[in-house]
Design a protein around this motif. Structure first.
Motif, PDB file in Angstrom:
ATOM      1  N   TYR A 162     -35.224 -22.884   4.091  1.00 53.08           N
ATOM      2  CA  TYR A 162     -35.202 -22.526   5.345  1.00 53.08           C
ATOM      3  C   TYR A 162     -34.633 -23.827   6.472  1.00 53.08           C
ATOM      4  O   TYR A 162     -35.536 -24.676   6.808  1.00 53.08           O
ATOM      5  CB  TYR A 162     -36.471 -21.813   6.043  1.00 53.08           C
ATOM      6  CG  TYR A 162     -36.911 -20.885   4.980  1.00 53.08           C
ATOM      7  CD1 TYR A 162     -36.447 -19.414   5.241  1.00 53.08           C
ATOM      8  CD2 TYR A 162     -37.812 -21.126   3.893  1.00 53.08           C
ATOM      9  CE1 TYR A 162     -36.853 -18.467   4.389  1.00 53.08           C
ATOM     10  CE2 TYR A 162     -38.067 -20.230   3.049  1.00 53.08           C
ATOM     11  CZ  TYR A 162     -37.711 -18.926   3.130  1.00 53.08           C
ATOM     12  OH  TYR A 162     -37.885 -17.676   2.183  1.00 53.08           O
ATOM     13  N   THR A 164     -33.142 -25.851   9.611  1.00 58.75           N
ATOM     14  CA  THR A 164     -33.252 -25.841  11.360  1.00 58.75           C
ATOM     15  C   THR A 164     -32.372 -26.896  11.900  1.00 58.75           C
ATOM     16  O   THR A 164     -32.241 -27.824  11.351  1.00 58.75           O
ATOM     17  CB  THR A 164     -34.484 -25.984  11.661  1.00 58.75           C
ATOM     18  OG1 THR A 164     -35.684 -25.199  10.765  1.00 58.75           O
ATOM     19  CG2 THR A 164     -34.847 -25.745  13.067  1.00 58.75           C
ATOM     20  N   THR A 168     -32.367 -26.003  18.083  1.00 59.34           N
ATOM     21  CA  THR A 168     -33.374 -24.850  18.049  1.00 59.34           C
ATOM     22  C   THR A 168     -34.517 -25.375  19.140  1.00 59.34           C
ATOM     23  O   THR A 168     -34.830 -26.320  19.515  1.00 59.34           O
ATOM     24  CB  THR A 168     -34.178 -24.584  16.716  1.00 59.34           C
ATOM     25  OG1 THR A 168     -33.241 -24.482  15.988  1.00 59.34           O
ATOM     26  CG2 THR A 168     -34.848 -23.512  16.801  1.00 59.34           C
ATOM     27  N   ALA A 173     -38.739 -22.956  17.055  1.00 57.95           N
ATOM     28  CA  ALA A 173     -39.078 -23.712  15.653  1.00 57.95           C
ATOM     29  C   ALA A 173     -40.474 -23.696  15.326  1.00 57.95           C
ATOM     30  O   ALA A 173     -40.565 -23.245  14.114  1.00 57.95           O
ATOM     31  CB  ALA A 173     -38.693 -25.384  16.116  1.00 57.95           C
ATOM     32  N   TYR A 176     -40.861 -20.319  13.347  1.00 57.23           N
ATOM     33  CA  TYR A 176     -40.145 -20.373  12.514  1.00 57.23           C
ATOM     34  C   TYR A 176     -40.821 -20.958  11.178  1.00 57.23           C
ATOM     35  O   TYR A 176     -40.930 -20.470  10.271  1.00 57.23           O
ATOM     36  CB  TYR A 176     -38.751 -20.985  12.678  1.00 57.23           C
ATOM     37  CG  TYR A 176     -37.467 -20.917  11.486  1.00 57.23           C
ATOM     38  CD1 TYR A 176     -37.277 -19.705  10.828  1.00 57.23           C
ATOM     39  CD2 TYR A 176     -37.119 -22.398  11.122  1.00 57.23           C
ATOM     40  CE1 TYR A 176     -36.197 -19.931   9.851  1.00 57.23           C
ATOM     41  CE2 TYR A 176     -36.169 -22.369  10.146  1.00 57.23           C
ATOM     42  CZ  TYR A 176     -35.761 -21.126   9.485  1.00 57.23           C
ATOM     43  OH  TYR A 176     -34.816 -21.142   8.527  1.00 57.23           O
ATOM     44  N   GLN A 177     -41.533 -22.180  11.607  1.00 59.66           N
ATOM     45  CA  GLN A 177     -42.184 -22.947  10.514  1.00 59.66           C
ATOM     46  C   GLN A 177     -43.415 -22.112  10.178  1.00 59.66           C
ATOM     47  O   GLN A 177     -43.801 -22.215   9.204  1.00 59.66           O
ATOM     48  CB  GLN A 177     -42.671 -24.386  10.962  1.00 59.66           C
ATOM     49  CG  GLN A 177     -43.269 -24.591  12.124  1.00 59.66           C
ATOM     50  CD  GLN A 177     -44.953 -24.428  11.765  1.00 59.66           C
ATOM     51  OE1 GLN A 177     -45.113 -24.756  10.732  1.00 59.66           O
ATOM     52  NE2 GLN A 177     -45.647 -23.954  12.887  1.00 59.66           N
ATOM     53  N   ASP A 190     -33.791 -29.950   7.626  1.00 62.00           N
ATOM     54  CA  ASP A 190     -33.560 -29.833   9.107  1.00 62.00           C
ATOM     55  C   ASP A 190     -32.341 -30.980   9.332  1.00 62.00           C
ATOM     56  O   ASP A 190     -32.199 -31.962   8.529  1.00 62.00           O
ATOM     57  CB  ASP A 190     -34.447 -29.806  10.232  1.00 62.00           C
ATOM     58  CG  ASP A 190     -35.199 -31.440  10.411  1.00 62.00           C
ATOM     59  OD1 ASP A 190     -35.168 -31.712  11.569  1.00 62.00           O
ATOM     60  OD2 ASP A 190     -35.560 -31.745   9.378  1.00 62.00           O
ATOM     61  N   ASP A 413     -38.468 -30.229  17.159  1.00 62.21           N
ATOM     62  CA  ASP A 413     -38.553 -29.538  15.994  1.00 62.21           C
ATOM     63  C   ASP A 413     -39.614 -30.226  15.086  1.00 62.21           C
ATOM     64  O   ASP A 413     -40.383 -29.464  14.595  1.00 62.21           O
ATOM     65  CB  ASP A 413     -37.200 -29.274  15.546  1.00 62.21           C
ATOM     66  CG  ASP A 413     -36.429 -28.270  16.294  1.00 62.21           C
ATOM     67  OD1 ASP A 413     -36.819 -27.741  17.571  1.00 62.21           O
ATOM     68  OD2 ASP A 413     -35.165 -28.059  15.799  1.00 62.21           O
ATOM     69  N   ILE A 418     -41.338 -28.624  12.114  1.00 59.95           N
ATOM     70  CA  ILE A 418     -40.397 -28.533  10.950  1.00 59.95           C
ATOM     71  C   ILE A 418     -40.269 -29.626  10.310  1.00 59.95           C
ATOM     72  O   ILE A 418     -39.666 -30.974  10.771  1.00 59.95           O
ATOM     73  CB  ILE A 418     -38.982 -28.169  11.862  1.00 59.95           C
ATOM     74  CG1 ILE A 418     -39.075 -27.040  12.627  1.00 59.95           C
ATOM     75  CG2 ILE A 418     -37.671 -28.370  10.891  1.00 59.95           C
ATOM     76  CD1 ILE A 418     -38.937 -25.733  11.974  1.00 59.95           C
ATOM     77  N   LEU A 464     -31.389 -21.628  10.794  1.00 60.78           N
ATOM     78  CA  LEU A 464     -31.646 -21.327  12.063  1.00 60.78           C
ATOM     79  C   LEU A 464     -30.807 -22.372  13.099  1.00 60.78           C
ATOM     80  O   LEU A 464     -31.211 -23.509  13.437  1.00 60.78           O
ATOM     81  CB  LEU A 464     -33.167 -21.463  12.485  1.00 60.78           C
ATOM     82  CG  LEU A 464     -33.587 -21.189  14.030  1.00 60.78           C
ATOM     83  CD1 LEU A 464     -33.125 -19.842  14.265  1.00 60.78           C
ATOM     84  CD2 LEU A 464     -35.021 -21.308  14.207  1.00 60.78           C
TER      85      LEU A 464
END
Length: 514
Positions: A162, A164, A168, A173, A176-177, A190, A413, A418, A464
C-alpha cells in the motif's frame, strides 16, 4: 496474455532550446507567467478564486512544495511553481469513459508523460480487465467489491502493498495507514523512501529525531544560512522570500552546489512593486562549486579548519554530545590535498567558509536531494549535523537543521503513520487511539516492495496518489515487477504512466485534490 512493457517514457525528438541564463529570479515575469498558466487551464474566474485560497488559513496548502507558511500571510501567498501546480490540479479538461474508448493502453504508452498529464482530471472509476486493450467504466460499488475480494483472497496480509504519495493529506494518510494495519500489515512504502529517507536516518542517529529543528521564524534570527545541494529558486521559490528577509537582517548565505542558480544570485519579490520597491536583492554571499559527490570532503575540510581556529563551542560539546575525541582524531588524519582533490574546492575557499562559520552565533543548514540522493547520503548529512554540533547550533534560536522536502506533505504523512518500520512506542500509542491490535512485523519499503513483486509475493498493489512506476529506481525492472501483481489500484487525480503498466487487472479510482 498481456504483452510485457518496460515502462520507459518514449524518446522526445523535439529540439532543445537554449536561452541566456536570467540574471534575476521572480519579478514581474513570474507574476505574469502565474496568471497565464491559471487562465489557460482554469479560466479567469476559477484562477482568481483558486489562487486567493492557496496557503491561506481558510484555504488549502499549495501542492507545489513543502516550504512552510508564514504567520502573517499576504493575499498572494504563492509562487510561480505553486500557481502552475494549482492550475494543473484544477484544470477543466476531463479524462472519462469516452477518452479511454478512443485510446487503447498501447496507444497511451506511446504518449509523453506531459501529454498524459495534460489530458485533464480523471472523472470516473475505470477498470482494465485481464488481457483487455482498453479501460472501461466500472461502478464505485463494483470497484470496491473487486478490491475487497482480492484482499480477502490473499493467503497472508503481507501479500498486499500500500503505497502513499506525499501529495496525500494528513487526514487521508491517517485513515489509510489505519486501514492497512487493520488488514494486518505494515507494508506502507511511500515516496519519502526515495527522497529524504537518508535525512530521516541520519538525523535520527545523530540528534534523535528525523525532522528539521527550525521554524520559519528562525531564519529571521540567523547569522549564517548554508544552502547545500538545493536549488530553492527552481524547486522552493517561496524560500527565497525567507532568505531575502534574513539577508536584510544581516544574515550571510553560502550556496554549496556544483552549478550556480539564478535565484540565489539575485531575487525580486513580485509583490514589492506594489510598494514602489523596484530593487532586487543579492542573496548568496559565496557560491561554492563543489564537485559532484564531494560534499563530505568539503564539510570535513571546513570542520578541520574550525578545529585549527579553535572556533568550537566546547561547553556545548562537553554537555550535549558524545565521542568528540574520536571525531577530532578522525579529522586530524584527513589530508588537506586529498580534501581539495575530492571536493574540487581550493583550501583558501574552504578556509573562507570556515571563518564565516566561526563568526556565526546562529547557523542554519538547509539541504535537499543534492545530498540525499548519493550512495553516501546518510553519512554526508551526518557531517552536516557534526558541523552544526561543533558550534552548538542545535536547540538555539536562529540555528538548526532544515531538510527541505519536495512534496508538501511528505513529513506529515510519516508523522501520522505512513511508515513501514514503525517503532514499538509509536505502535503502542497508535493502538491506544485506534483501539485494536496492530501488527509488529516491519513491512516493505519501496525497494523491498519491488523485490517482493519480483519474487511473486505480492497479490495486490494499492497506490494512494503518486506515480509509483516513474518515481521508483530502475523503471524497466519496476515495470516488470508490477506486471506480476494480480490487481493494481491507482487512486489518482490525473493520468500518468503507472496507469498503463499494470498488474493482471487494474483499477483507476478518481479523487479530489486536497
Amino acid at each position: 496474455m498481456k504483452k510485457s512493457v518496460d515502462g520507459r517514457t518514449p524518446l522526445d525528438s523535439n529540439r532543445l532550446r537554449l536561452s541566456k541564463v536570467k540574471s534575476t529570479a521572480a519579478g514581474v515575469s513570474a507574476a505574469i507567467s502565474s496568471m497565464n498558466h491559471g487562465i489557460r487551464k482554469m479560466g479567469v474566474t476559477r484562477t482568481v478564486q483558486s489562487l486567493l485560497m492557496v496557503n491561506q488559513k481558510d484555504g488549502f496548502d499549495c501542492p507545489g512544495c513543502a516550504w512552510p507558511d508564514p504567520a502573517h500571510r499576504t493575499s498572494f501567498e504563492f509562487c510561480e511553481n505553486g500557481a502552475k501546480a494549482v492550475a494543473d490540479e484544477a484544470m477543466k479538461a476531463k479524462v472519462n469513459a469516452s477518452f479511454f474508448q478512443k485510446h487503447s493502453v498501447a496507444d497511451l504508452l506511446k504518449k509523453s508523460d506531459y501529454w498524459l498529464n495534460s489530458q485533464g482530471r480523471i472523472a470516473q472509476p475505470m477498470i482494465l480487465e485481464a488481457n483487455a486493450s482498453h479501460y472501461t467504466p466500472i461502478e464505485w460499488d463494483d470497484a470496491f467489491r473487486h478490491i475487497a475480494s482480492s484482499i480477502q483472497s490473499m493467503d497472508s496480509p503481507e501479500r498486499g502493498v500500500y503505497y502513499t504519495s506525499g501529495r496525500t493529506s494528513n487526514e487521508a494518510a491517517f485513515l489509510y495507514q489505519a486501514l492497512v494495519r487493520a488488514l494486518g500489515t505494515n507494508n506502507l512504502p511511500d515516496c519519502s523512501n526515495m527522497c529524504h529517507e537518508s535525512s530521516g536516518k541520519a538525523l535520527t542517529q545523530t540528534i534523535g529525531i528525523g525532522k528539521g529543528t527550525v521554524h520559519l521564524e528562525d531564519f529571521n534570527h540567523s547569522d549564517l544560512i548554508l544552502v547545500i545541494g538545493q536549488n530553492p529558486g527552481t524547486n522552493h521559490p517561496r524560500m527565497l522570500t525567507a532568505l531575502r528577509d534574513a539577508k536584510k537582517r544581516g544574515a550571510k548565505i553560502i550556496s554549496i552546489n556544483p552549478l550556480p542558480e539564478t535565484g540565489l544570485k539575485r531575487f525580486k519579490h513580485p509583490q514589492d512593486y506594489m510598494t514602489g520597491d523596484v530593487k532586487s536583492t543579492q542573496l548568496a554571499d559565496l557560491h561554492v562549486p563543489v564537485r559532484i559527490g564531494g560534499d563530505a570532503a568539503l564539510l570535513k575540510g571546513v570542520m578541520k579548519q574550525l578545529l585549527a581556529l579553535d572556533a568550537i563551542n566546547r561547553d556545548f560539546i562537553d554537555s550535549k554530545t558524545r565521542a568528540f575525541e574520536e571525531f577530532e582524531s578522525s579529522l586530524s588524519t584527513q589530508d588537506w590535498q586529498q580534501i581539495v582533490n575530492d571536493s574540487g574546492i581550493e583550501r583558501e575557499m574552504i578556509q573562507e567558509i570556515a571563518q564565516m562559520c566561526a563568526d556565526s552565533k546562529a547557523t542554519i543548514a538547509c539541504w535537499a536531494m543534492g545530498l540525499t540522493q548519493h550512495k553516501n547520503g546518510v553519512a554526508v548529512i551526518q557531517e552536516v549535523v557534526n558541523l552544526l554540533l561543533m558550534g552548538g547550533h542545535i536547540g538555539r534560536l536562529g540555528a538548526g537543521v532544515c531538510p527541505v522536502r519536495g512534496h508538501s506533505n511528505v513529513q506529515g504523512d510519516r508523522t501520522v503513520g505512513i511508515w513501514e518500520a514503525p517503532s514499538e512506542s509509536f505502535l503502542a500509542k497508535m493502538e491506544q487511539g485506534l483501539q485494536f491490535e496492530l501488527p509488529r512485523k516491519h513491512g516493505y519499503d519501496v525497494v523491498h516492495s519491488i523485490h517482493a513483486m519480483e519474487e511473486g509475493d505480492v497479490d495486490v498493489l494499492v497506490c494512494l496518489g503518486g506515480n509509483f512506476l516513474s518515481a521508483t529506481p530502475d523503471t524497466p525492472r519496476t515495470a516488470k515487477a508490477i506486471q506480476t501483481v494480480g490487481l493494481t489500484v491507482q487512486i489518482s487525480t490525473k493520468l500518468n504512466r503507472s496507469h498503463l503498466v499494470t498488474g493482471e487487472t487494474a483499477l483507476i479510482l478518481p479523487v479530489l485534490g486536497r
